[in-house]
Scaffold this motif. Structure first.
Motif, short mmCIF file in Angstrom:
data_model
loop_
_atom_site.label_atom_id
_atom_site.label_comp_id
_atom_site.label_asym_id
_atom_site.label_seq_id
_atom_site.Cartn_x
_atom_site.Cartn_y
_atom_site.Cartn_z
N HIS A 144 2.60 3.20 3.34
CA HIS A 144 3.49 4.46 3.28
C HIS A 144 3.69 5.35 2.21
CE1 HIS A 144 5.91 2.37 6.57
NE2 HIS A 144 5.19 1.56 6.35
N VAL A 171 12.15 0.71 -1.55
CA VAL A 171 11.32 0.11 -2.65
C VAL A 171 10.37 -0.82 -1.91
CG1 VAL A 171 13.28 -0.12 -4.14
CG2 VAL A 171 13.12 -1.75 -2.68
N LEU A 172 9.36 -1.17 -2.89
CA LEU A 172 8.52 -2.09 -2.28
C LEU A 172 8.53 -3.46 -2.65
CD1 LEU A 172 5.38 -1.83 -0.97
CD2 LEU A 172 4.42 -1.81 -3.24
N LYS A 216 8.05 -7.90 -1.87
CA LYS A 216 7.47 -8.99 -1.03
C LYS A 216 8.38 -9.62 0.11
CE LYS A 216 4.01 -11.06 -3.71
NZ LYS A 216 3.04 -12.12 -3.64
N ALA A 231 8.22 1.70 -7.80
CA ALA A 231 8.83 1.34 -6.53
C ALA A 231 9.09 0.06 -6.23
CB ALA A 231 8.03 1.67 -5.37
N ARG A 232 8.90 -0.93 -7.21
CA ARG A 232 9.20 -2.27 -7.32
C ARG A 232 10.82 -2.37 -7.96
NH1 ARG A 232 7.97 -6.25 -5.18
NH2 ARG A 232 7.39 -7.54 -6.78
N PRO A 233 11.40 -3.15 -7.38
CA PRO A 233 12.87 -3.30 -7.52
C PRO A 233 13.39 -3.59 -9.01
CG PRO A 233 12.25 -4.84 -5.82
CD PRO A 233 11.09 -3.97 -6.00
N LEU A 234 12.37 -4.43 -9.65
CA LEU A 234 12.60 -5.07 -10.96
C LEU A 234 11.89 -4.17 -12.05
CD1 LEU A 234 12.98 -9.01 -10.47
CD2 LEU A 234 14.66 -7.23 -10.42
N ASN A 241 4.58 -0.10 -11.37
CA ASN A 241 4.79 0.50 -10.25
C ASN A 241 6.37 0.63 -9.92
OD1 ASN A 241 5.47 1.23 -7.34
ND2 ASN A 241 4.59 -0.64 -6.53
N PRO A 288 7.41 -1.41 2.19
CA PRO A 288 8.50 -0.64 1.60
C PRO A 288 9.65 -1.34 2.59
CG PRO A 288 7.07 0.73 2.81
CD PRO A 288 6.55 -0.58 2.81
N ARG A 341 12.29 -0.24 -11.84
CA ARG A 341 12.47 0.84 -11.35
C ARG A 341 12.42 1.98 -12.27
NH1 ARG A 341 12.23 2.45 -6.50
NH2 ARG A 341 14.34 3.24 -6.21
N MET A 352 3.80 -7.29 1.17
CA MET A 352 4.52 -6.45 0.52
C MET A 352 4.56 -5.31 1.52
SD MET A 352 3.44 -6.74 -3.35
CE MET A 352 4.91 -5.63 -4.07
N ASN A 369 3.73 2.79 -5.82
CA ASN A 369 3.21 3.16 -4.53
C ASN A 369 4.01 2.45 -3.40
OD1 ASN A 369 1.95 0.47 -3.26
ND2 ASN A 369 1.47 0.58 -5.34
N LEU A 370 4.19 2.77 -2.31
CA LEU A 370 4.92 1.98 -1.24
C LEU A 370 3.99 1.60 -0.17
CD1 LEU A 370 7.87 4.50 -0.89
CD2 LEU A 370 8.24 2.24 -1.62
N GLY A 371 2.96 0.99 -0.65
CA GLY A 371 1.93 0.37 0.22
C GLY A 371 1.27 1.62 0.92
N TYR A 413 4.76 -8.93 -11.12
CA TYR A 413 4.37 -9.66 -9.91
C TYR A 413 4.18 -8.47 -8.79
CZ TYR A 413 4.50 -13.60 -6.53
OH TYR A 413 4.08 -14.55 -5.75
N GLY A 414 3.10 -8.28 -8.07
CA GLY A 414 3.23 -7.31 -7.05
C GLY A 414 3.07 -5.95 -7.42
#
Lengths: 231, 354
Positions: free
Chosen positions: A166, B5-6, B8, A129-132, A127, B179, A134, B177, A162-164, A13-14
């Motif tokens: 940023h 972290v990225l 939502k 950078a997504r917390p779940l 990704n 960071p 890592r 979303m 990616n971090l969007g 997700y995301g």
């Protein structure tokens, strides 16, 4: 970069599936072949393929999505035209699958037809950078859950760390080891590394193959940021 | 400090709550906040916490009441129609002086409305969401980072003042979303001698209740609560000012529309219009004094919101109608573009707003 008749993007997700799918459809369209993109996301009501409707139409790309996408009806319904995409083998198809195992569940009913034709790529978007997701171990847990839910094994990995807006070139470069670890642990090749189009020049030659992404327009409204409160 | 972290917005709330020591989440799914529950469902069992999908929103808020009574941090989250259902329970929490975090990721209404973003629960949140004479502290984040930070702030304020706190976001904030640097784990800073957590045969029973048989006793609890509210209005008002130094028009906007307004302000300034913004961060307590001070300097205000002008009334009250307050809004799940807000700024400027 090679492509198959059908390209499916699934993942956590995301992880960026929709944005990649739209950009990939635009890239495929440059081959001159007819292309359609199908939005199979039944779990996420916001930020859908439908947001890029006008841009896709102008590029001559067919959009297959629930007639309720982007409306106030949160109906997890599949558009009947998906079957047309599977049957018309003259057409290149991009399929944007919903996030996680819950989102991938909807793909299951099409899996037998896709396996039978056997001209597809099932891409695992990751990704770090997504917390779940890592690390490689957590990422592979998501992979397993998705494959179990949709009965379609992945064929390659798409690194979309990616971090969007940023994201820096260093963020992408740092993710190479992560993508490699995921690839080695599951034995699947890395199809491509994605990056924001503005980072393309910085990363060219350092992360191959490199696939530039432009953000969907909808996000630009809200890009401006607030400063953290002081008082 | 943790790494970026990225996330939502909804996920950031859930993770920040866990980092704030919340181990009890009770909810019921509703778009566009479901990711809070989904995240909790995945994570709570792994850390020995409780995720419980209740049979209804009403059940969930009463479970929050139960856990809050024991002194533990508890929360629930929902979106507009679900929050309306929770209002009875929020009133009971307020009546029993219990701390709790209630997250409202607003969507369009009234009724079942829609699933797209809205700020139409402004009145509901700021006027005391439920029956009786009370307030909840209302926090309005405008970034995913603030979603995380204000979740922790919310738990802290709730404990300090023994009051429910509402984190008031909207669908876009929940779904977007960005960071985020997750906050450090937070300890509960205050003693809770009132908690019903077992006497160990060492003290009298603590009773958590909102029923008073004697009217004079009930009056006393109301008056004491409002003394605390006065303290909150004095010490906990938060807001942000942007380009206000020389502003002749002041935009008042919170949450997602504050971000869009900022884009419009940058563009308007390029065109020579002196416009700034006051972004309320606490909606109750409302930054009345800051607005009254702004009214001494600017010629007019524009309230930019996703409702028919609910916050506009608070702006008019805060400035005692000293200056005209215009409204720029979209409703029903629509959000204004920076161009629409810019057009309103230009219209007000032309009328002599600056």
């Amino acid at each position: 970069m090679e492509h198959k008749r059908l390209t499916l993007f699934a993942g956590h997700y995301g992880s960026g599936k929709t944005n990649i799918a739209v950009n990939y459809a635009l890239w495929l369209r440059k081959t001159g072949d007819p292309v359609s993109i199908a939005d199979l996301d039944i779990v996420n009501p916001y930020f859908r393929t439908k947001d890029s409707e006008e841009m896709l139409r102008n590029a001559g790309i067919g959009l297959i999505c629930s007639e309720y996408a982007g409306t106030n009806l949160d109906a997890p319904a599949m558009p009947p035209e998906v079957y047309g995409l599977l049957e018309n083998r003259e057409l290149l198809g991009v399929m944007d699958i919903g996030g996680d195992d819950r989102g991938a569940l909807a793909l299951g009913r099409y899996a037998p037809a896709i396996l039978e034709e056997n001209d597809y790529e099932m891409l695992f978007v990751i990704n770090s950078a997504r917390p779940l997701t890592r690390n490689a171990a957590d990422t592979l847990e998501v992979k397993q859950e998705i494959e179990t839910a949709c009965h379609l094994p992945f064929t390659a990995i798409v690194n979309n760390t990616n971090l969007g807006t940023h994201t820096t070139a260093e963020d992408v470069l740092r993710s190479m080891d992560y993508a490699k670890a995921v690839s080695e642990a599951c034995g699947l090749p890395i199809k491509m590394h994605c990056c924001d189009a503005r980072l393309y020049a910085d990363l060219q030659g350092k992360a191959e193959p490199l696939f530039p992404l432009t953000l969907q327009r909808y996000y630009y409204h809200i890009q401006s940021e607030v400063s953290p409160w002081q008082n | 400090m943790q790494e970026k972290v990225l996330m939502k917005g909804n996920e950031a709330i859930a993770e920040a709550a866990i980092l704030a020591g919340c181990r009890h989440y009770f909810g019921y799914p509703i778009t566009p906040q479901t990711e809070v529950a989904a995240y909790m469902a995945k994570k709570m069992p792994k850390i020995g916490g409780v995720f419980l999908q209740a049979e209804s929103e009403i059940a969930a808020i009463n479970m929050v009441y139960g856990v809050a009574s024991t002194g533990k941090r508890a929360m629930t989250s929902s979106s507009s129609p679900g929050i309306a259902l929770k209002c009875e329970g929020i009133s009971y929490l307020a009546g029993a002086d219990l701390p709790a975090l209630i997250v409202n990721v607003q969507r369009g209404g009234p009724g079942l409305g829609g699933i797209q973003p809205s700020q139409s629960d402004y009145f509901l949140a700021t006027r005391g969401p439920g029956h009786g004479d009370f307030h909840v502290i209302v926090l309005a984040p405008a970034s995913v980072q603030e979603m995380a930070d204000m979740t922790q702030l919310g738990f802290g304020l709730a404990d300090k003042y023994r009051t429910p706190v509402m984190l008031l976001a909207d669908g876009t904030m929940g779904q977007m979303m960005e960071p985020v640097v997750l906050p450090e784990p937070q300890e509960i800073a205050v003693e809770k001698p009132w908690a019903a957590c077992g006497t160990k045969m060492e003290r009298e029973h603590n009773i958590v209740n909102s029923l008073y048989l004697s009217p004079s006793e009930l009056e006393r609890t109301n008056l004491e609560r409002f003394e605390r509210y006065a303290q909150i209005e004095r010490d906990e008002v938060r807001w942000e000012e942007y380009c206000m130094e020389d502003a002749e028009i002041c935009i008042v906007s919170c949450g997602i529309t504050a971000r869009i307004s900022r884009n419009a302000i940058v563009e308007a300034r390029k065109r020579g219009i002196k416009v700034g913004m006051l972004r309320p961060i606490t909606l109750w307590p409302f930054p009345k004094a800051a607005l009254a001070a702004a009214a001494e300097k600017v010629k007019s205000f524009i309230s930019v919101e996703l409702n028919m002008g609910q916050m506009k009334e608070d702006v008019e009250l805060a400035i005692r109608c000293k200056r005209p307050v215009h409204l720029c809004s979209r409703v029903g799940g629509m959000i204004p573009s920076p161009e629409e807000i810019l057009a309103k700024i230009e219209e007000v400027a032309k009328e002599g707003g600056c």
